[in-house]
Motif scaffolding. Structure first.
Motif, PDB file in Angstrom:
ATOM      1  N   PHE A 186       0.839  -1.206   0.000  1.00  0.00           N
ATOM      2  CA  PHE A 186       0.000   0.000   0.000  1.00  0.00           C
ATOM      3  C   PHE A 186       0.874   1.256   0.000  1.00  0.00           C
ATOM      4  CE2 PHE A 186      -3.922  -2.118   2.153  1.00  0.00           C
ATOM      5  CZ  PHE A 186      -4.310  -2.601   0.922  1.00  0.00           C
ATOM      6  N   ALA A 187       1.912   1.242   0.823  1.00  0.00           N
ATOM      7  CA  ALA A 187       2.772   2.426   0.922  1.00  0.00           C
ATOM      8  C   ALA A 187       3.500   2.675  -0.393  1.00  0.00           C
ATOM      9  CB  ALA A 187       3.774   2.262   2.058  1.00  0.00           C
ATOM     10  N   GLY A 202       0.205   2.646  -3.420  1.00  0.00           N
ATOM     11  CA  GLY A 202      -1.106   3.204  -3.132  1.00  0.00           C
ATOM     12  C   GLY A 202      -2.159   2.116  -3.084  1.00  0.00           C
ATOM     13  N   ALA A 223      -5.274   1.835  -4.245  1.00  0.00           N
ATOM     14  CA  ALA A 223      -6.045   1.479  -5.434  1.00  0.00           C
ATOM     15  C   ALA A 223      -5.219   0.685  -6.440  1.00  0.00           C
ATOM     16  CB  ALA A 223      -6.608   2.737  -6.093  1.00  0.00           C
ATOM     17  N   SER A 224      -3.933   0.900  -6.467  1.00  0.00           N
ATOM     18  CA  SER A 224      -3.091   0.194  -7.438  1.00  0.00           C
ATOM     19  C   SER A 224      -2.491  -1.088  -6.870  1.00  0.00           C
ATOM     20  CB  SER A 224      -1.955   1.093  -7.912  1.00  0.00           C
ATOM     21  OG  SER A 224      -2.443   2.348  -8.303  1.00  0.00           O
ATOM     22  N   ARG A 256       2.733   7.372   5.469  1.00  0.00           N
ATOM     23  CA  ARG A 256       2.528   7.594   4.044  1.00  0.00           C
ATOM     24  C   ARG A 256       1.137   7.134   3.605  1.00  0.00           C
ATOM     25  NH1 ARG A 256       6.961   7.671  -0.060  1.00  0.00           N
ATOM     26  NH2 ARG A 256       5.933   7.477  -2.084  1.00  0.00           N
ATOM     27  N   MET A 315      -1.612   9.558   4.900  1.00  0.00           N
ATOM     28  CA  MET A 315      -1.647  10.840   4.181  1.00  0.00           C
ATOM     29  C   MET A 315      -2.218  10.664   2.778  1.00  0.00           C
ATOM     30  SD  MET A 315       0.942  13.286   5.745  1.00  0.00           S
ATOM     31  CE  MET A 315      -0.575  13.984   6.390  1.00  0.00           C
ATOM     32  N   GLN A 316      -1.889   9.534   2.158  1.00  0.00           N
ATOM     33  CA  GLN A 316      -2.338   9.315   0.783  1.00  0.00           C
ATOM     34  C   GLN A 316      -3.813   8.963   0.706  1.00  0.00           C
ATOM     35  OE1 GLN A 316      -1.031   9.828  -2.079  1.00  0.00           O
ATOM     36  NE2 GLN A 316       0.943  10.485  -1.314  1.00  0.00           N
ATOM     37  N   GLU A 317      -4.251   8.071   1.581  1.00  0.00           N
ATOM     38  CA  GLU A 317      -5.583   7.496   1.412  1.00  0.00           C
ATOM     39  C   GLU A 317      -6.682   8.284   2.105  1.00  0.00           C
ATOM     40  OE1 GLU A 317      -5.831   5.395  -0.827  1.00  0.00           O
ATOM     41  OE2 GLU A 317      -3.694   4.968  -1.017  1.00  0.00           O
ATOM     42  N   ALA A 372      -7.647  11.122   1.702  1.00  0.00           N
ATOM     43  CA  ALA A 372      -8.415  11.959   0.784  1.00  0.00           C
ATOM     44  C   ALA A 372      -9.579  11.214   0.140  1.00  0.00           C
ATOM     45  CB  ALA A 372      -7.500  12.517  -0.300  1.00  0.00           C
ATOM     46  N   PHE A 373      -9.460   9.895   0.020  1.00  0.00           N
ATOM     47  CA  PHE A 373     -10.427   9.182  -0.815  1.00  0.00           C
ATOM     48  C   PHE A 373     -11.395   8.293  -0.047  1.00  0.00           C
ATOM     49  CE2 PHE A 373      -6.576   9.607  -3.604  1.00  0.00           C
ATOM     50  CZ  PHE A 373      -7.086  10.659  -4.347  1.00  0.00           C
TER      51      PHE A 373
END
Lengths: 219, 219
Positions: B36-37, B40, B42-43, B126, B129-131, B133-134
């Motif tokens: 995931f780190a 991401g 979704a990918s 990480r 902070m990335q996820e 948002a969604f």
DNA sequence: CTCCTGAGTGAGTGATTACTCACTTTTTAT
DNA sequence: ATAAAAAGTGAGTAATCACTCACTCAGGAG
């Protein structure tokens, strides 16, 4: 004469780059920006973008070889425009004039410019912050634009201020990090985290500048 | 006697919550965090996670109903642990003692704690902070933990300092934004953007604290 | 008019996706 | 020792993905 004309046209094309867009192409870009910003690049499907743009899915791939190329042609012009003000003549030279408020007026210009820009391009700001982490191509652009252009100009200005004894004596990298943290922290809070709060923008900008100014003043 | 023993066990389970993990389950969590780190949420594919964890893909879904549930059970304990220090007894009370350096010692404790935590959990930082948002579920957890717990305690401390005339008279929300921008800006730069630089952590922490202190001091 | 080029189309394709399920193996309780 | 419950498996599935391709259409040049 025709050769010259062609030369001019070519020049215009290379400088303007992404002008002369087909109507459908604009629809695609607009839809892609909205969808990328909302769900993130990886979770956005080209079929959904095509639907929102009222365009056949094949049309997307006529103009952009891959989905990633679509992302890049959205993000790259944004990053370039974002850095432009740093080359505006009065940015680097502003420091030399008006000794007492050298840094302050520099900061105010910087922050107000970037504020307006972020306000008009909030979805793009969101896309850049989100996708930077995962796409080396974007990191490359960022390095190109920030490390090799903005950072050195910034450093030059800071050195001038240090010589005049207006600045704390800590490494430039640390100073720049603090300034950018404060500015980006404000912009991200204002436009991404809590855009629906009742913001008093003028005051918040002043607070932020005061905070940075006092934080960095020579003791 | 056995009843009492069971009661204790149950209590331990509910308080410790996610202990008693199967070995395979730990492998899954570890692999998921890394993947995931890196790419991401979704990918990242469940098949890749399973492969990295040396586990059949079905095993993942035996423990986590969906891929998103896997993400949540990774992120939630992280966010909870991240907020714990704010309830440590001496955080809210620290302000009352030693009047001259009330805010400074508060900040130093805060920053050093969070620094060590971020250092040991950089990939998790990480991911969050990335996820964030969604995923509305994560935003909900954040609100629960930040807006309803940390923010009020923070505000209380700031009000005390203001009464003593140690703080600028600007809204608490703005002050908190500036402190967090500076702290998060440092941690993100240190552990996510440029973790490979030769950081002098002790000095950078001091610089950051000095910056905040002077930025917020009563003029 | 003819020819040509680039824009636009949408059905079709193979790969990949998250998730299921019938089954085996291991652990636990009695 | 035995049964029941929990953990683990991997082939299978329907859906979705980015991308292709043979085609139509519009318009400008000669």
């Amino acid at each position: 004469m025709t050769d010259f004309k062609k030369m001019v046209e070519t020049l215009e094309q290379t400088t303007e780059k992404d002008r002369k867009l087909t109507p459908k192409q604009e629809q695609i870009l607009k839809a892609a920006v909205e969808i990328f910003a909302e769900k993130g690049y990886a979770s956005s499907s080209t079929s959904e973008i095509a639907a929102k743009a009222n365009v056949a899915e094949g049309t997307i791939f006529r103009h952009y070889k891959t989905k990633k190329e679509l992302l890049i042609s959205i993000v790259t012009p944004f990053m370039t425009k974002f850095t432009l003000p740093f080359f505006a003549s009065h940015f680097a030279h502003e420091v030399f004039e008006e000794p007492p408020e050298g840094l302050e007026s520099l900061l105010r210009t910087l922050l107000k410019n970037r504020f307006e820009f972020a306000k008009e391009n909030a979805p793009l700001l969101r896309i850049v912050m989100q996708e930077m982490a995962f796409h080396p191509e974007l990191q490359g652009k960022f390095q190109e634009v920030f490390l090799e252009e903005i950072f050195p100009k910034f450093e030059e200005a800071l050195n001038q201020l240090k010589e005049k004894g207006k600045l704390v004596e800590i490494p430039n990298a640390s100073i720049i990090r603090m300034i950018i943290s404060s500015v980006v922290g404000f912009l991200v809070t204002r436009f991404i985290i809590a855009p629906d709060l009742n913001w008093e923008d003028e005051k918040e900008i002043d607070y932020t500048i005061d905070f940075i100014m006092h934080g960095l003043a020579k003791k």
